[in-house]
Each structure stands twice: as structure tokens, then as C-alpha cells.
Design a protein around this motif. Structure first.
Motif, PDB file in Angstrom:
ATOM      1  N   UNK A 223      -5.432  -0.278 -25.899  1.00  0.00           N
ATOM      2  CA  UNK A 223      -3.913   0.949 -24.685  1.00  0.00           C
ATOM      3  C   UNK A 223      -5.240   1.508 -23.855  1.00  0.00           C
ATOM      4  N   UNK A 224      -6.268   2.224 -24.556  1.00  0.00           N
ATOM      5  CA  UNK A 224      -6.695   2.360 -23.111  1.00  0.00           C
ATOM      6  C   UNK A 224      -7.627   1.830 -22.449  1.00  0.00           C
ATOM      7  N   UNK A 225      -7.987   0.599 -22.604  1.00  0.00           N
ATOM      8  CA  UNK A 225      -8.907  -0.420 -21.576  1.00  0.00           C
ATOM      9  C   UNK A 225      -7.401  -0.933 -20.471  1.00  0.00           C
ATOM     10  N   UNK A 226      -6.316  -1.117 -21.051  1.00  0.00           N
ATOM     11  CA  UNK A 226      -4.905  -0.900 -20.149  1.00  0.00           C
ATOM     12  C   UNK A 226      -4.952   0.232 -19.242  1.00  0.00           C
ATOM     13  N   UNK A 227      -5.247   1.185 -19.548  1.00  0.00           N
ATOM     14  CA  UNK A 227      -5.004   1.750 -19.474  1.00  0.00           C
ATOM     15  C   UNK A 227      -6.123   2.833 -17.809  1.00  0.00           C
ATOM     16  N   UNK A 228      -7.305   2.543 -18.621  1.00  0.00           N
ATOM     17  CA  UNK A 228      -8.051   2.774 -17.656  1.00  0.00           C
ATOM     18  C   UNK A 228      -8.263   1.543 -16.551  1.00  0.00           C
ATOM     19  N   UNK A 229      -7.895   0.631 -16.816  1.00  0.00           N
ATOM     20  CA  UNK A 229      -7.870  -0.740 -15.713  1.00  0.00           C
ATOM     21  C   UNK A 229      -6.700  -0.533 -14.217  1.00  0.00           C
ATOM     22  N   UNK A 230      -5.591   0.290 -15.209  1.00  0.00           N
ATOM     23  CA  UNK A 230      -4.544   0.577 -14.370  1.00  0.00           C
ATOM     24  C   UNK A 230      -4.972   1.480 -13.382  1.00  0.00           C
TER      25      UNK A 230
ATOM     26  N   UNK B 275      -7.864   2.193 -12.205  1.00  0.00           N
ATOM     27  CA  UNK B 275      -8.762   2.001 -10.578  1.00  0.00           C
ATOM     28  C   UNK B 275      -7.762   1.283 -10.237  1.00  0.00           C
ATOM     29  N   UNK B 276      -7.145   0.388 -10.572  1.00  0.00           N
ATOM     30  CA  UNK B 276      -6.169  -0.674 -10.017  1.00  0.00           C
ATOM     31  C   UNK B 276      -6.026   0.430  -8.684  1.00  0.00           C
ATOM     32  N   UNK B 277      -5.303   1.739  -9.055  1.00  0.00           N
ATOM     33  CA  UNK B 277      -4.014   1.817  -8.356  1.00  0.00           C
ATOM     34  C   UNK B 277      -4.986   3.268  -7.298  1.00  0.00           C
ATOM     35  N   UNK B 278      -6.516   3.436  -8.385  1.00  0.00           N
ATOM     36  CA  UNK B 278      -6.910   4.290  -6.950  1.00  0.00           C
ATOM     37  C   UNK B 278      -8.460   3.427  -5.974  1.00  0.00           C
ATOM     38  N   UNK B 279      -8.103   2.480  -6.393  1.00  0.00           N
ATOM     39  CA  UNK B 279      -9.135   1.091  -5.007  1.00  0.00           C
ATOM     40  C   UNK B 279      -7.580   0.576  -4.366  1.00  0.00           C
TER      41      UNK B 279
END
Length: 67
Positions: A21-28, A30-34
Motif C-alpha cells: 500500500x505504501x509503494x502504491x500510494x507513493x507511486x500514485x 509521484x505520477x500525479x506530481x509529474x
């Protein structure tokens, strides 16, 4: 004293679900920020004005040619 294991704070490692969950939320995040940086990065850095980069052609749609 460095090798002493006794009463005190001994945190356990997070489970697989929490790590996933931590990796999925972190990736989400960063994708949103980029994605937002790609859309609004120039405006955020002051390289363009927000009203210059619309690209919708509002001036032509309102019929300014026949004045």
C-alpha cells in the motif's frame, strides 16, 4: 549497552500489505506530481503566464472578426 535488548521501543517490520500500500500510494503521488508538472510546470516556474497557454481559441469563438 549497544547490544542490550530489553524493555523499550522495539518496532516490528511492516507487513506485506502495508509495504504494498505504501509503494502504491507513493507511486500514485509521484505520477500525479509529474503529470501536473507536465501540465502546469512552465506556469509554476514563471516561464509563461496562465492566460497565454490556453490553446482553446477563445478569441476566435466570440466573433471578434466582424467588428
Amino acid at each position: 549497552m549497544a547490544g542490550h535488548h530489553g524493555p523499550g521501543f522495539n518496532p516490528h517490520l511492516p507487513g506485506f500489505r502495508h509495504q504494498f500500500l505504501a509503494k502504491a500510494l507513493g507511486a500514485t503521488m509521484w505520477f500525479f506530481i509529474f503529470y501536473r508538472a507536465r501540465q502546469d510546470g512552465a506556469k509554476l516556474l514563471g516561464l509563461s503566464h496562465p492566460w497565454e497557454a490556453h490553446g482553446h481559441g477563445h478569441h476566435d469563438e466570440h466573433g471578434h472578426e466582424h467588428h
